[in-house]
Design a protein around this motif. Structure first.
Motif, short mmCIF file in Angstrom:
data_model
loop_
_atom_site.label_atom_id
_atom_site.label_comp_id
_atom_site.label_asym_id
_atom_site.label_seq_id
_atom_site.Cartn_x
_atom_site.Cartn_y
_atom_site.Cartn_z
N PHE A 179 0.60 -1.04 -0.17
CA PHE A 179 0.13 -0.12 0.08
C PHE A 179 0.82 1.26 0.12
O PHE A 179 0.76 2.28 -0.72
CB PHE A 179 -0.99 -0.11 1.27
CG PHE A 179 -1.82 1.22 1.24
CD1 PHE A 179 -2.88 1.15 0.25
CD2 PHE A 179 -1.91 1.96 2.24
CE1 PHE A 179 -3.77 2.12 0.39
CE2 PHE A 179 -2.69 3.05 2.36
CZ PHE A 179 -3.62 3.34 1.38
N ARG A 180 1.89 1.26 0.85
CA ARG A 180 2.86 2.30 0.71
C ARG A 180 3.39 2.54 -0.69
O ARG A 180 3.60 3.63 -1.07
CB ARG A 180 4.12 2.07 1.66
CG ARG A 180 5.15 3.08 1.71
CD ARG A 180 4.76 4.60 1.90
NE ARG A 180 5.73 5.47 1.94
CZ ARG A 180 6.70 5.87 2.81
NH1 ARG A 180 6.54 5.38 4.00
NH2 ARG A 180 7.66 6.75 2.35
N GLU A 240 3.45 5.62 -5.43
CA GLU A 240 3.27 5.74 -6.99
C GLU A 240 2.15 7.08 -7.30
O GLU A 240 2.42 7.74 -8.26
CB GLU A 240 2.93 4.42 -7.37
CG GLU A 240 3.79 3.37 -7.76
CD GLU A 240 3.19 2.05 -7.96
OE1 GLU A 240 2.22 2.01 -7.91
OE2 GLU A 240 3.86 0.99 -8.06
N THR A 241 1.26 6.98 -6.22
CA THR A 241 0.19 8.01 -6.34
C THR A 241 0.91 9.36 -6.16
O THR A 241 0.77 10.33 -7.06
CB THR A 241 -0.75 7.89 -5.62
OG1 THR A 241 -1.76 6.71 -5.93
CG2 THR A 241 -2.01 8.96 -5.61
N ILE A 242 1.75 9.71 -5.17
CA ILE A 242 2.46 10.54 -4.92
C ILE A 242 3.53 11.15 -5.96
O ILE A 242 3.71 12.19 -6.53
CB ILE A 242 3.07 10.74 -3.60
CG1 ILE A 242 2.11 10.50 -2.46
CG2 ILE A 242 4.14 11.82 -3.26
CD1 ILE A 242 2.59 10.34 -1.09
N GLU A 243 4.03 9.98 -6.59
CA GLU A 243 4.85 10.21 -7.60
C GLU A 243 4.06 10.68 -8.76
O GLU A 243 4.88 11.69 -9.69
CB GLU A 243 5.74 9.01 -8.14
CG GLU A 243 6.75 8.75 -9.15
CD GLU A 243 7.95 9.77 -9.12
OE1 GLU A 243 8.59 10.13 -9.68
OE2 GLU A 243 8.20 9.93 -7.67
N ARG A 244 3.13 10.20 -9.11
CA ARG A 244 2.11 10.55 -10.22
C ARG A 244 1.90 12.04 -10.03
O ARG A 244 1.93 12.88 -10.89
CB ARG A 244 1.07 9.59 -10.37
CG ARG A 244 0.05 10.29 -11.43
CD ARG A 244 -1.09 9.22 -11.59
NE ARG A 244 -1.87 9.31 -10.60
CZ ARG A 244 -2.71 10.31 -10.09
NH1 ARG A 244 -2.95 11.21 -10.73
NH2 ARG A 244 -3.39 10.12 -8.96
N PHE A 302 -8.18 12.08 -3.24
CA PHE A 302 -7.10 12.76 -4.12
C PHE A 302 -7.89 13.39 -4.97
O PHE A 302 -6.80 13.77 -6.15
CB PHE A 302 -6.35 11.42 -4.36
CG PHE A 302 -5.66 10.77 -3.25
CD1 PHE A 302 -4.47 11.21 -2.35
CD2 PHE A 302 -6.19 9.64 -2.96
CE1 PHE A 302 -4.14 10.46 -1.35
CE2 PHE A 302 -5.45 8.90 -1.83
CZ PHE A 302 -4.40 9.50 -1.09
N GLY A 303 -9.03 13.38 -5.27
CA GLY A 303 -9.48 14.26 -6.17
C GLY A 303 -9.90 13.29 -7.73
O GLY A 303 -10.16 14.23 -8.65
N ASN A 304 -9.81 12.08 -7.56
CA ASN A 304 -9.95 11.34 -8.50
C ASN A 304 -11.42 10.75 -8.70
O ASN A 304 -12.15 10.55 -7.42
CB ASN A 304 -9.03 10.11 -8.41
CG ASN A 304 -7.73 10.37 -8.62
OD1 ASN A 304 -7.20 11.21 -9.41
ND2 ASN A 304 -6.94 9.67 -7.83
#
Length: 561
Positions: A177-178, A183-187, A439-441
């Motif tokens: 999950f981390r 990956e989400t933060i990287e995106r 996250f606004g998605n």
């Protein structure tokens, strides 16, 4: 008791009654010797030396000697039949605790210094036998308890090993999950960098264009200056030339100084959302969930005599007192299937197409209605009394499509086969709309069926494109499941223990998802020939799963364990 009676008793004695006797006189001297004789008069068990002492005493006391002599005859007669008695005893299981056979195979029933009517069957022997039986039973119970405790010990040790493995699995899940969060933060970081680059390129182009024009004008001005000097030396009037050059340079000369700056503004809302959570998730030590297995299957007809087309049950739910309410989309009616005999017992015709049904209370249900088969915007929620017969009552008109409904904690959740989930109160007033995650998605693509779990703490929504989506009671996204085993997630229901069932319209199956979103397996597969499954519901009391199909006049009932 006579010798013959003693012999008959010996033949019938069970191994549980067999015990060993120790010498009473030796016990008084803190010694342990096996008794071979019993003196009924003294009520003692005797070893050989002690028996001889008793015999010596009997020679001095006439009465006692006479008693010993009379018993001697009995002992001799018993000795003659000892081999026959031994054969009888050998037919039974041997035991060291035999009352009638000692280590030298001499009957302990033999007596010294007693009369014929006095025997080992007296109160002392009976109480000894009873006590020994109780001790033996107690020992058996203790041995059984030891075995059971050893098994419990092994189970707990095994579970401790499993617990350590579970911890490792949870750690791996946290790390995965981390990774997903990273990956989400990287995106998001790459998106911010890309946006910065685009903004920079736009501004940079504008500034470079201006710089080019300034440089071009500067070159013209320099050239014009040289021309003017040459004209002056030649007495040529160059005033008009200077005026033209000044006009070209004037916009740049009058332009104010650049006071802009390129800055990055943090998304504080994103940070606030992350800071609002105390951890990546939550840990629970919950009951282990196993995959349900089908025990039997049966089909029941649900077509009514007034139906003009094949049934197409888009939705179903349980109503009191254990009946099933069916939404027949093509025949524009709702039906009550008797929960005891599984026969249609009531039908309510409607003027619109029913897409979804749900239980509101013990005596009321709600039906989502569409004006056309293409799910137009003119839709409504029709409330129906279910107390005796199906009777329509009040209705709520909606301005959006309505494909799934569920009443959860006195709130009406409505899906629209689009990217929205609407929450109304039971009076039809809109409370909130759910469509974005933390996250606004976008959460949904084509939201469809809805159900609750864990007494309304979780809301499960099927999405025809994204699988199963689970929210908390506030509408925040908890988890999703969109594995390859489920295609076009349609119907959804729960078993009351945290498990979720989802029907796959294109995968022709019903899968089971655990409380945490883990895939447990297929309950109904293609092997059961249930093509295009649609609505599903689960009978918690009878452990039965109900499945309907597209354009099918039957309901499939699976008994599962």
């Amino acid at each position: 008791m006579s010798y013959e009676e003693d012999l008959r008793r010996l033949k019938n004695i069970s191994c549980e009654e067999q015990i060993n006797f120790s010498c009473s006189s030796c016990r008084k001297e803190y010694q342990s010797n096996g008794a071979i004789k019993y003196c009924a008069r003294c009520q003692e068990y005797l070893f050989i030396p002690c028996m001889e002492d008793t015999d010596d005493l009997s020679t001095q006391i006439p009465e006692k000697r006479q008693a010993h002599d009379s018993i001697h005859t009995l002992n001799s007669k018993m000795a003659e039949d000892s081999s026959r008695i031994k054969g009888i005893a050998n037919e039974r299981p041997r035991s060291e605790c035999s009352v009638w056979t000692c280590s030298v195979n001499v009957p302990v029933i033999s007596t010294v210094g007693c009369t014929e009517n006095q025997s080992p069957e007296g109160n002392s022997v009976g109480k000894y036998n009873e006590t020994t039986d109780q001790v033996e039973r107690t020992m058996q119970l203790m041995e059984q308890a030891v075995r059971e405790l050893q098994q419990a010990e092994k189970r707990h040790k095994d579970h401790l090993d499993e617990l350590n493995q579970m911890k490792k699995n949870c750690l791996r899940k946290i790390q995965r999950f981390r990774t997903e969060v990273n990956e989400t933060i990287e995106r998001l970081e790459q998106a911010a960098i890309a946006e910065l680059e685009n903004t920079f390129q736009e501004i940079d182009k504008v500034l470079h264009d201006k710089l080019s024009k300034i440089q071009e004008t500067l070159n013209i001005l320099r050239k014009s200056n040289e021309d003017v000097k040459q004209d002056i030396s030649q007495n040529v009037d160059s005033e008009s030339l200077c005026e033209d050059v000044f006009k070209t340079a004037e916009p740049f000369l009058t332009e104010p100084d650049i006071k802009h700056e390129l800055v990055f503004i943090n998304n504080t809302k994103l940070l606030e959302i992350l800071q609002s959570f105390h951890s990546f998730g939550f840990c629970e030590y919950q009951e282990k969930q196993d995959l349900y297995h089908i025990q039997s299957m049966e089909t029941k007809t649900i077509r009514h005599e007034n139906d003009k087309e094949d049934c197409s049950i888009h939705s179903c739910c349980f109503i009191d007192p254990g009946d099933i309410l069916l939404a027949d989309y093509k025949n524009k009616n709702i039906k009550v299937l008797d929960g005891a005999v599984y026969k249609v017992k009531d039908v309510l015709s409607l003027n619109r197409y029913p897409l979804s049904v749900c239980r509101v209370s013990n005596t009321e249900a709600a039906v989502a209605l569409a004006e056309t088969r293409h799910f137009g915007s003119d839709n409504c929620i029709q409330f129906v009394s279910t107390e005796r017969k199906l009777v329509p009552t009040r209705s709520i008109r909606l301005e959006h499509c309505c494909t799934g409904i569920s009443v959860i904690r006195n709130q009406l959740f409505v899906s629209n086969e689009r990217k929205r989930l609407f929450v109304y109160n039971l009076q039809g007033e809109l409370q909130t709309t759910v469509h974005l995650d933390q996250f606004g998605n976008e959460i949904f693509s084509k939201s469809y069926a809805i159900t609750e779990n864990d007494n309304g703490k979780m809301v499960h929504v099927t999405d025809l494109n994204k699988g199963l989506i689970t929210l908390d009671k506030e509408g925040k996204l908890l988890w999703k499941y969109s594995g390859p085993k489920i295609k076009m997630a349609w119907g959804v229901c729960t078993d009351g223990k945290g498990n979720i069932f989802v029907s796959g319209g294109n995968s022709s199956n019903v899968v089971q998802i655990g409380p945490g979103g883990n895939y447990l397996g297929e309950v109904v597969s293609e092997a059961h020939s249930i093509k295009d499954p649609q609505a599903i519901c689960f009978d918690e009391k009878k452990s039965r799963l109900f499945v309907t199909r597209y354009n099918c006049n039957s309901v499939y009932i699976f008994s599962v364990l």
